[in-house]
Design a protein around this motif. Structure first.
Motif, short mmCIF file in Angstrom:
data_model
loop_
_atom_site.label_atom_id
_atom_site.label_comp_id
_atom_site.label_asym_id
_atom_site.label_seq_id
_atom_site.Cartn_x
_atom_site.Cartn_y
_atom_site.Cartn_z
N PHE A 518 -4.78 28.02 4.74
CA PHE A 518 -4.06 26.75 4.57
C PHE A 518 -4.54 25.75 5.63
O PHE A 518 -4.28 25.92 6.81
N PRO A 519 -5.22 24.70 5.23
CA PRO A 519 -5.78 23.75 6.19
C PRO A 519 -4.79 22.72 6.72
O PRO A 519 -5.13 21.97 7.63
N GLY A 520 -3.58 22.66 6.14
CA GLY A 520 -2.59 21.70 6.64
C GLY A 520 -2.58 20.38 5.90
O GLY A 520 -1.79 19.50 6.23
N ASP A 521 -3.44 20.23 4.90
CA ASP A 521 -3.53 18.97 4.17
C ASP A 521 -2.90 19.10 2.78
O ASP A 521 -2.94 20.15 2.16
N GLY A 522 -2.34 17.98 2.31
CA GLY A 522 -1.86 17.90 0.94
C GLY A 522 -2.95 17.29 0.07
O GLY A 522 -3.75 16.49 0.56
N ALA A 523 -3.00 17.69 -1.19
CA ALA A 523 -4.04 17.16 -2.05
C ALA A 523 -3.55 17.13 -3.49
O ALA A 523 -2.56 17.75 -3.83
N LYS A 524 -4.26 16.36 -4.30
CA LYS A 524 -3.96 16.40 -5.73
C LYS A 524 -5.26 16.60 -6.49
O LYS A 524 -6.35 16.36 -5.96
N ARG A 525 -5.10 17.08 -7.73
CA ARG A 525 -6.26 17.26 -8.58
C ARG A 525 -6.09 16.34 -9.77
O ARG A 525 -5.01 16.27 -10.35
N ASP A 526 -7.13 15.58 -10.11
CA ASP A 526 -7.02 14.67 -11.25
C ASP A 526 -7.51 15.36 -12.53
O ASP A 526 -7.85 16.54 -12.51
N GLU A 527 -7.54 14.60 -13.60
CA GLU A 527 -7.90 15.18 -14.91
C GLU A 527 -9.33 15.72 -14.93
O GLU A 527 -9.64 16.64 -15.67
N ARG A 528 -10.20 15.11 -14.11
CA ARG A 528 -11.57 15.61 -14.06
C ARG A 528 -11.69 16.92 -13.31
O ARG A 528 -12.74 17.53 -13.25
N GLY A 529 -10.60 17.28 -12.59
CA GLY A 529 -10.67 18.45 -11.73
C GLY A 529 -11.07 18.07 -10.31
O GLY A 529 -11.30 18.93 -9.47
N TYR A 530 -11.16 16.77 -10.02
CA TYR A 530 -11.56 16.33 -8.67
C TYR A 530 -10.40 16.46 -7.69
O TYR A 530 -9.24 16.26 -8.04
N PHE A 531 -10.75 16.73 -6.44
CA PHE A 531 -9.78 16.84 -5.37
C PHE A 531 -9.59 15.48 -4.68
O PHE A 531 -10.57 14.78 -4.43
N TRP A 532 -8.34 15.17 -4.36
CA TRP A 532 -8.00 13.99 -3.57
C TRP A 532 -7.15 14.47 -2.41
O TRP A 532 -6.05 15.00 -2.64
N VAL A 533 -7.63 14.32 -1.19
CA VAL A 533 -6.82 14.69 -0.05
C VAL A 533 -5.88 13.52 0.21
O VAL A 533 -6.32 12.40 0.43
N ILE A 534 -4.55 13.77 0.10
CA ILE A 534 -3.63 12.63 0.16
C ILE A 534 -2.83 12.58 1.45
O ILE A 534 -1.88 11.82 1.58
N GLY A 535 -3.25 13.38 2.42
CA GLY A 535 -2.63 13.28 3.74
C GLY A 535 -2.18 14.63 4.26
O GLY A 535 -2.29 15.64 3.57
N ARG A 536 -1.72 14.61 5.49
CA ARG A 536 -1.25 15.85 6.13
C ARG A 536 0.09 16.24 5.52
O ARG A 536 0.93 15.37 5.27
N ILE A 537 0.30 17.51 5.36
CA ILE A 537 1.58 17.99 4.87
C ILE A 537 2.71 17.52 5.79
O ILE A 537 3.78 17.11 5.34
N ASP A 538 2.44 17.54 7.09
CA ASP A 538 3.47 17.12 8.06
C ASP A 538 3.86 15.66 7.89
O ASP A 538 4.90 15.23 8.37
N ASP A 539 3.00 14.87 7.28
CA ASP A 539 3.24 13.43 7.16
C ASP A 539 3.81 13.02 5.80
O ASP A 539 4.05 11.83 5.58
N VAL A 540 3.96 13.97 4.90
CA VAL A 540 4.39 13.63 3.55
C VAL A 540 5.75 12.93 3.56
O VAL A 540 6.65 13.29 4.31
N LEU A 541 5.89 11.89 2.74
CA LEU A 541 7.14 11.14 2.64
C LEU A 541 8.00 11.75 1.53
O LEU A 541 7.46 12.26 0.56
N ASN A 542 9.29 11.68 1.71
CA ASN A 542 10.19 12.18 0.68
C ASN A 542 11.19 11.08 0.34
O ASN A 542 12.19 10.91 1.00
N VAL A 543 10.83 10.29 -0.67
CA VAL A 543 11.65 9.12 -1.02
C VAL A 543 12.40 9.40 -2.31
O VAL A 543 11.79 9.61 -3.36
N ALA A 544 13.71 9.43 -2.23
CA ALA A 544 14.57 9.67 -3.39
C ALA A 544 14.07 10.87 -4.20
O ALA A 544 13.94 10.81 -5.42
N GLY A 545 13.76 11.94 -3.51
CA GLY A 545 13.34 13.16 -4.19
C GLY A 545 11.87 13.19 -4.57
O GLY A 545 11.38 14.19 -5.06
N HIS A 546 11.16 12.10 -4.33
CA HIS A 546 9.73 12.08 -4.63
C HIS A 546 8.94 12.36 -3.36
O HIS A 546 9.15 11.71 -2.35
N ARG A 547 8.04 13.33 -3.45
CA ARG A 547 7.20 13.63 -2.30
C ARG A 547 5.89 12.87 -2.45
O ARG A 547 5.18 13.03 -3.42
#
Ligand code: ATP
Ligand code: MG
Length: 668
Positions: A518-547
């Motif tokens: 576990f590298p400590g980063d959050g990421a998403k995968r798009d429809e192409r299967g590409y990786f997007w690093v969207i920030g550190r897990i420690d920095d993730v925002l939680n707004v009205a139940g949305h991370r």
């Protein structure tokens, strides 16, 4: 959305196929390389390792007892030999290995033969001081050729180096020396930065004498930094402890056989940047590290014999280790190294360097690109950048707008961009385009390098085929860290405990969580299967139940034409759980008005939705960053929530947070 994953907000539809002429000449243009590596990853990595020089071949490619990996067991080699000696038999003997320019404009150059002689003399000198296999040597230098020479000299005699960034304070240097129990310190009287002299020796003296000092240090080797034959001066030498490099090294023998090292012998310790907290002393060993540094340099940068390759990273960071020294020199490349700041004497300095040296490959960081954007493209137009053929990015997620700017203004629309995701711990590039193969999308590091098994997992280890989650590496890789120096418990807990006891994966493709990194980063995968690093897990925002990952909101902010740079953090909010607090730097010459704040805020809503609307926007001239240029969101969060600031020792400029804290309290 469940609490396990992340909302995916940003949509990016611009795509860039490898330019036809580039692909036609690229080292790799066949997408089949991925399937071939997947078919037998160990055989694939062994194939790369065979391109290096081994004095004794390995008996076994991999032994994997999670979390402990050993690669190329029984194999013997020397990293410095691979970077230098093995090039001396052919035409590379007289090829330029290192081109160097100091900030004041002084220049030096070394052929492979000359660099080999310098490194050998330095290695003999270290041996004469009683340093050898199993010792640690601390290196605290400006960006001068001796930084690379000292690293390679250590590698030649089997001593592990621990490079401490020359911008760090005496206190940071002392902590790192003491943590690693280094016997020798290599430093310089000073170096140049933004027109001034950084008095390294003075900081070193302070590290060694104040507050308990550094009891393990026996000798200090001091390089004299010259400009036009005149020494920078100012170093006070302590009798019996300090020695001048030029006296010891120049007199030493250039005949210094390389120590035969086991593949798993320690090559170096390097402390992480400290973006998230106290830096960790990451351990890298010889065979696997060099194999992956070599392989990724060759394929990711499409490195050819006649390239002039410039990586702007300081040797104090892992990028400077893998992509300024070990990777390119193991490939026999011509490497440019520059001592100083990008705005000395003016903001055109990088572009002048590219023009003067006919640089073909440029590898830099998003923080630098955003600074260039802020300064404006006029600075580039004064120079001929037509030699460039490939651009790289590393260190943080690159906002799509910064990517586009890099592409258009630096790359003239013709150079592929490789956005490379990796970390000190991974030792080498892990997720990246291959420039002759991959269709790129601004903001995405695209796909894992051949042979690397990256995935996106939920909190309980389920494979997430599309959407956001935790970035994970599911298979050992050659250049992986072998531990945290002196702290096996932290090693296990930080990287190997996220999915412990869980079954990771889905369907037929599952494995025990113990062996998943576990590298400590959050990421998403798009429809192409590409990786997007969207920030550190420690920095993730939680707004009205949305991370929400920080990168997407920041990219929406930077997408506004007035915004040069932005950072967001979640701040406690009664109703929403957290609200988005944004810190924004405007492009030069723009008025920071309330009206503009509303416009920027609306822009975010238009780009990614109402959920991400900033609750507060604070204008700031600068963001708090680590010395390696990464935004330190944890300090911004402390400010937004009115807490006392956490660890600030790795900050580039502590006055930035002090100012921000005042501003926030006044207006926020
Ligand atoms: P510490 O671990 O001490 O907090 P750090 O993580 O900043 O410090 P590094 O090893 O220098 O230390 O940085 C690696 C991190 O940088 C990655 O984990 C990731 O968060 C970020 N990063 C690097 N390259 C990229 C990239 N291309 N895209 C997105 N993020 C990146
Ligand atoms: Mg890290």
């Amino acid at each position: 959305m469940s609490e396990n994953t992340f909302d995916s907000l940003l949509q990016e539809d611009r795509t860039f196929a490898p330019p036809a002429e580039f692909a036609a000449r690229a080292l790799v243009s066949d997408p089949d390389v991925y399937a071939r590596a997947e078919a037998d990853p160990e055989a694939y990595w062994a194939g790369w390792a065979r391109e290096l020089h081994w004095s004794k071949p390995w008996d076994q490619v991999l032994e994997w007892n999670p979390p402990q990996a050993r690669w190329f067991l029984g194999g013997k080699l020397n990293a410095a030999y691979n970077c230098l000696d093995r090039h001396l038999d052919g035409p590379r003997r007289t090829k330029t290995a290192l081109l160097w320019e100091g900030e004041p404009g002084d220049r030096r150059a070394f052929t492979y033969e000359e660099l080999h002689a310098e490194v050998s003399r330095a290695a003999s000198a270290l041996r004469s001081l009683g340093i050898g296999k199993g010792d640690r040597v601390a290196i605290y230098l400006p960006m001068i050729p001796e930084a690379a020479i000292a690293m390679l000299a250590c590698a030649r005699i089997g001593a592990a180096h621990s490079v401490v960034f020359g911008g760090f304070s005496a206190e940071s240097l002392r902590d790192r020396i003491n943590d690693a129990d280094a016997r020798l310190l290599i430093t310089a009287d000073g170096g140049y930065r933004r027109g001034g002299i950084v008095p390294l020796k003075r900081a070193a003296d302070e590290a060694l004498t104040e507050e308990g000092g550094c009891p393990s240090i026996e000798k200090v080797l001091v390089i004299q930094r010259h400009v036009d034959g005149a020494p920078v001066g100012g170093a006070v030498m302590t009798e019996g402890r300090d020695l001048w490099w030029h006296e010891v090294v120049d007199a030493a023998s250039a005949d210094c056989p390389a120590e035969e090292m086991d593949s798993e012998d320690l090559l170096y310790i390097l402390y992480t940047s400290g973006t998230t907290g106290k830096p960790k002393g990451i351990m890298h060993t010889t065979g696997g590290y060099l194999t992956q540094a070599y392989a990724t340099t060759k394929w990711v940068f499409d490195l050819k014999e006649d390239d002039v390759y410039w990586c702007t990273a300081d040797v104090g960071w892992v990028t400077g280790h893998s992509y300024l020294v070990y990777g390119p020199l193991a490939n026999g490349a011509t490497v440019l190294m520059y001592e100083g700041a990008p705005d000395a004497p003016d903001r055109g300095r990088f572009w002048k360097l590219i023009q003067d040296y006919r640089v073909t490959i440029l590898y830099t960081a998003p923080t630098a690109i955003r600074a260039f954007m802020k300064w404006g493209a006029e600075w580039l137009r004064k120079y001929d950048l037509s030699s460039l053929r490939l651009l790289g990015s590393v260190g943080e997620p690159i906002n799509p707008e910064a990517w586009m700017w890099y592409h258009e203004h630096v790359g003239g629309g013709r150079c592929p961009i490789v956005d490379t995701w990796w970390q000190t711990e991974t030792g080498a590039i892990m997720i990246t385009p291959l420039p002759g193969v991959t269709e790129t999308v601004p903001g995405s590091a695209t796909t894992p390098f051949p042979g690397i098994r990256a995935d996106i997992l939920s909190l309980h280890g389920e494979h997430i085929p599309a959407g956001g989650g935790f970035l994970a590496i599911r298979r050992p890789w050659p250049s992986m860290l072998r531990g945290i120096w002196g702290d096996p418990v932290r090693f296990q807990e930080t990287y190997w405990s996220k999915w412990q006891g869980e079954t990771v994966g889905s369907g037929d493709d599952t494995q025990p969580g113990e062996g998943v990194y576990f590298p400590g980063d959050g990421a998403k995968r798009d429809e192409r299967g590409y990786f997007w690093v969207i920030g550190r897990i420690d920095d993730v925002l939680n707004v009205a139940g949305h991370r929400i990952g920080t990168m997407e909101v920041e990219s929406a902010l930077v997408d506004h034409p007035a915004v040069a740079e932005a950072a967001v953090v979640g701040k406690a909010h009664e109703l929403k759980g957290q609200a988005v607090a944004a810190f924004v730097t405007l492009k030069e010459g723009l008025e920071p008005t309330e009206e503009l704040k509303r416009e920027i805020s609306d822009h975010v809503v238009r780009k990614i939705g109402a959920i991400a609307r900033p609750d507060t926007i604070l204008y700031t001239a600068d963001l708090p960053k680590t010395r390696s240029g990464k935004i330190m969101r944890r300090l911004l969060k402390d400010i937004a929530e009115g807490r006392t600031l956490g660890d600030t020792t790795t900050l580039a400029d502590p006055s930035v947070v002090a100012q921000l804290k005042d501003d926030y309290e006044a207006k926020g």
